[in-house]
Design a protein around this motif. Sequence first.
Motif, PDB file in Angstrom:
ATOM      1  N   LEU A   9      93.476  52.202  76.607  1.00 24.12           N
ATOM      2  CA  LEU A   9      92.582  51.050  76.535  1.00 24.12           C
ATOM      3  C   LEU A   9      91.712  50.942  77.778  1.00 24.12           C
ATOM      4  O   LEU A   9      92.133  51.285  78.885  1.00 24.12           O
ATOM      5  N   SER A  10      90.507  50.468  77.570  1.00 29.12           N
ATOM      6  CA  SER A  10      89.558  50.312  78.668  1.00 29.12           C
ATOM      7  C   SER A  10      89.973  49.154  79.562  1.00 29.12           C
ATOM      8  O   SER A  10      90.393  48.100  79.083  1.00 29.12           O
ATOM      9  N   GLU A  11      89.858  49.356  80.884  1.00 29.90           N
ATOM     10  CA  GLU A  11      90.189  48.292  81.832  1.00 29.90           C
ATOM     11  C   GLU A  11      89.036  47.319  82.005  1.00 29.90           C
ATOM     12  O   GLU A  11      89.210  46.199  82.460  1.00 29.90           O
ATOM     13  N   GLN A  12      87.839  47.757  81.628  1.00 33.76           N
ATOM     14  CA  GLN A  12      86.655  46.912  81.805  1.00 33.76           C
ATOM     15  C   GLN A  12      85.944  46.775  80.462  1.00 33.76           C
ATOM     16  O   GLN A  12      85.554  47.751  79.844  1.00 33.76           O
ATOM     17  N   LYS A  13      85.791  45.551  79.988  1.00 25.86           N
ATOM     18  CA  LYS A  13      85.176  45.292  78.706  1.00 25.86           C
ATOM     19  C   LYS A  13      83.679  45.030  78.867  1.00 25.86           C
ATOM     20  O   LYS A  13      83.243  44.425  79.842  1.00 25.86           O
ATOM     21  N   LYS A  14      82.916  45.488  77.894  1.00 29.31           N
ATOM     22  CA  LYS A  14      81.473  45.262  77.892  1.00 29.31           C
ATOM     23  C   LYS A  14      81.163  43.838  77.452  1.00 29.31           C
ATOM     24  O   LYS A  14      81.951  43.202  76.745  1.00 29.31           O
ATOM     25  N   GLU A  15      79.998  43.375  77.837  1.00 32.52           N
ATOM     26  CA  GLU A  15      79.540  42.077  77.352  1.00 32.52           C
ATOM     27  C   GLU A  15      78.988  42.256  75.937  1.00 32.52           C
ATOM     28  O   GLU A  15      78.149  43.128  75.696  1.00 32.52           O
ATOM     29  N   LYS A  16      79.459  41.450  75.020  1.00 32.84           N
ATOM     30  CA  LYS A  16      79.018  41.574  73.629  1.00 32.84           C
ATOM     31  C   LYS A  16      77.633  40.948  73.451  1.00 32.84           C
ATOM     32  O   LYS A  16      77.367  39.863  73.965  1.00 32.84           O
ATOM     33  N   PRO A  17      76.737  41.616  72.730  1.00 32.84           N
ATOM     34  CA  PRO A  17      75.386  41.077  72.538  1.00 32.84           C
ATOM     35  C   PRO A  17      75.402  39.873  71.604  1.00 32.84           C
ATOM     36  O   PRO A  17      76.280  39.747  70.744  1.00 32.84           O
ATOM     37  N   SER A  18      74.431  38.989  71.756  1.00 34.72           N
ATOM     38  CA  SER A  18      74.313  37.844  70.847  1.00 34.72           C
ATOM     39  C   SER A  18      73.845  38.341  69.481  1.00 34.72           C
ATOM     40  O   SER A  18      73.257  39.422  69.360  1.00 34.72           O
ATOM     41  N   SER A  19      74.098  37.552  68.462  1.00 31.60           N
ATOM     42  CA  SER A  19      73.832  37.981  67.086  1.00 31.60           C
ATOM     43  C   SER A  19      72.358  38.285  66.837  1.00 31.60           C
ATOM     44  O   SER A  19      72.024  39.138  66.008  1.00 31.60           O
ATOM     45  N   ASP A  20      71.466  37.618  67.568  1.00 26.24           N
ATOM     46  CA  ASP A  20      70.036  37.854  67.357  1.00 26.24           C
ATOM     47  C   ASP A  20      69.517  39.065  68.123  1.00 26.24           C
ATOM     48  O   ASP A  20      68.345  39.411  68.035  1.00 26.24           O
ATOM     49  N   LYS A  21      70.404  39.746  68.858  1.00 24.34           N
ATOM     50  CA  LYS A  21      70.000  40.915  69.637  1.00 24.34           C
ATOM     51  C   LYS A  21      70.716  42.187  69.149  1.00 24.34           C
ATOM     52  O   LYS A  21      70.673  43.212  69.826  1.00 24.34           O
ATOM     53  N   PHE A  28      77.248  49.632  71.471  1.00 21.92           N
ATOM     54  CA  PHE A  28      78.465  50.346  71.114  1.00 21.92           C
ATOM     55  C   PHE A  28      79.672  49.655  71.734  1.00 21.92           C
ATOM     56  O   PHE A  28      79.582  49.065  72.808  1.00 21.92           O
ATOM     57  N   THR A  29      80.793  49.740  71.049  1.00 23.18           N
ATOM     58  CA  THR A  29      81.987  49.002  71.449  1.00 23.18           C
ATOM     59  C   THR A  29      82.670  49.647  72.652  1.00 23.18           C
ATOM     60  O   THR A  29      82.213  50.650  73.194  1.00 23.18           O
ATOM     61  N   ASP A  30      83.804  49.087  73.054  1.00 25.64           N
ATOM     62  CA  ASP A  30      84.496  49.534  74.259  1.00 25.64           C
ATOM     63  C   ASP A  30      85.222  50.862  74.088  1.00 25.64           C
ATOM     64  O   ASP A  30      85.478  51.561  75.067  1.00 25.64           O
ATOM     65  N   HIS A  31      85.567  51.211  72.841  1.00 29.73           N
ATOM     66  CA  HIS A  31      86.397  52.388  72.622  1.00 29.73           C
ATOM     67  C   HIS A  31      85.803  53.296  71.539  1.00 29.73           C
ATOM     68  O   HIS A  31      84.968  52.869  70.740  1.00 29.73           O
ATOM     69  N   MET A  32      86.267  54.541  71.533  1.00 28.09           N
ATOM     70  CA  MET A  32      85.888  55.492  70.508  1.00 28.09           C
ATOM     71  C   MET A  32      87.087  56.385  70.201  1.00 28.09           C
ATOM     72  O   MET A  32      88.056  56.430  70.965  1.00 28.09           O
ATOM     73  N   PHE A  33      87.005  57.067  69.079  1.00 27.44           N
ATOM     74  CA  PHE A  33      88.062  58.017  68.692  1.00 27.44           C
ATOM     75  C   PHE A  33      87.559  59.430  68.952  1.00 27.44           C
ATOM     76  O   PHE A  33      86.396  59.742  68.682  1.00 27.44           O
ATOM     77  N   THR A  34      88.415  60.291  69.468  1.00 30.68           N
ATOM     78  CA  THR A  34      88.060  61.700  69.639  1.00 30.68           C
ATOM     79  C   THR A  34      89.225  62.578  69.177  1.00 30.68           C
ATOM     80  O   THR A  34      90.397  62.178  69.246  1.00 30.68           O
ATOM     81  N   MET A  35      88.887  63.773  68.727  1.00 38.88           N
ATOM     82  CA  MET A  35      89.895  64.758  68.343  1.00 38.88           C
ATOM     83  C   MET A  35      89.241  66.135  68.412  1.00 38.88           C
ATOM     84  O   MET A  35      88.054  66.278  68.111  1.00 38.88           O
ATOM     85  N   ASP A  36      90.010  67.138  68.800  1.00 39.63           N
ATOM     86  CA  ASP A  36      89.472  68.481  68.975  1.00 39.63           C
ATOM     87  C   ASP A  36      90.086  69.461  67.979  1.00 39.63           C
ATOM     88  O   ASP A  36      91.203  69.271  67.491  1.00 39.63           O
ATOM     89  N   TYR A  37      89.317  70.513  67.732  1.00 38.34           N
ATOM     90  CA  TYR A  37      89.789  71.594  66.857  1.00 38.34           C
ATOM     91  C   TYR A  37      89.649  72.911  67.593  1.00 38.34           C
ATOM     92  O   TYR A  37      88.619  73.190  68.214  1.00 38.34           O
TER      93      TYR A  37
END
Length: 356
Positions: A9-21, A28-37
């Motif tokens: 988990l990320s230790e620092q969270k991003k500020e979420k944009p307002s709905s009109d922006k 993009f959110t604080d986290h993503m999924f990754t996997m390698d082949y």
Amino acid sequence: MESQLKITLSEQKKEKPSSDKLGFGVHFTDHMFTMDYTKGKGWHDPQIVPYSSLTLDPAAMVFHYGQAVFEGLKAYRNKEGKAWLFRPDQNFKRMNRSLNRLSMPLIDEEFMLEALKQLVAIEKEWIPTESGTSLYIRPFVIATDAFLGVRASHTYKLLILLSPVGAYYAGGMKPVKIYVESNYVRAVRGGTGNAKTAGNYAGSLKAQEEAKEKGYEQVLWLDGIENKYVEEVGSMNVFFKVKGEVWVPALNGSILEGITRDSTIQLLKDWGVPVVEKRISMEELYEAYTRGELEEAFGTGTAAVISPIGEMNWNGRQMFINGEQIGELTSKLYDVLTGIQYGLVEDKFGWSVEIR
């Protein structure tokens, strides 16, 4: 899968944009999924990690030979505030079809669905609550071998990004103007038209730009051999209501098998509306228009769900459909599909998947 999903988990969270922006695909959110082949090892090291940049070798094969496929789906909040996905299993099934076509390794669909559910659960607070908003989900796979030779890569990376998006029809749903493309072609049977691969979209940009210069918002693609049969509109499948029947271009190997397309067909059949999947020539469509039989036209896709078509221009011949107004059937489809997605309408098909 050799190893279990690892979550950091990320230790620092991003500020979420307002709905009109929000816009589309901007934040993009604080986290993503990754996997390698790795060839000989298979898919390995699935992780949910803080959102970050990638480091790729300049010779990574995706840059040179275009092995890249992607998907697009959304997460929604219902009136109780619960989070839902809409038919996510179908996206991973289609991803495997795309991967197979580009000689890329297949994924475990059940594992990927569970991984996606965990990722969305972690980022649930990023799903906006305002009407028409959602959390866009972009799974994709790219070739990563550092090699300048024409062959399938031996290594790949799969990622899932999440992006909160605004309402597609922020100012209210309006019919779009469509330019029927007679010069460029999108795909041919036997090509990659029915795969969701990056190159298909790169090849469509020139026609899209030229259509916009003519005052049209989308391009209707014709078949790449005879240049006479309707295929799809930009990033959407297309439907026409003619004398009470709904005509849909039949899947022929060069048309993307849209999930919203399939959902729309299922709804129409459930309502008793005749659906005819067939080859549709522009000549046949124009003749139906001149006889006053072309009653409605609309596109279907993840972003817009249902997009009414008010005008089509085919070789200078303009067709103004339903007085450039939204048709009754088009409106009903939009209301019911979005109603199911947001939990406002009963889901008798079992399409919604709850995120817990």
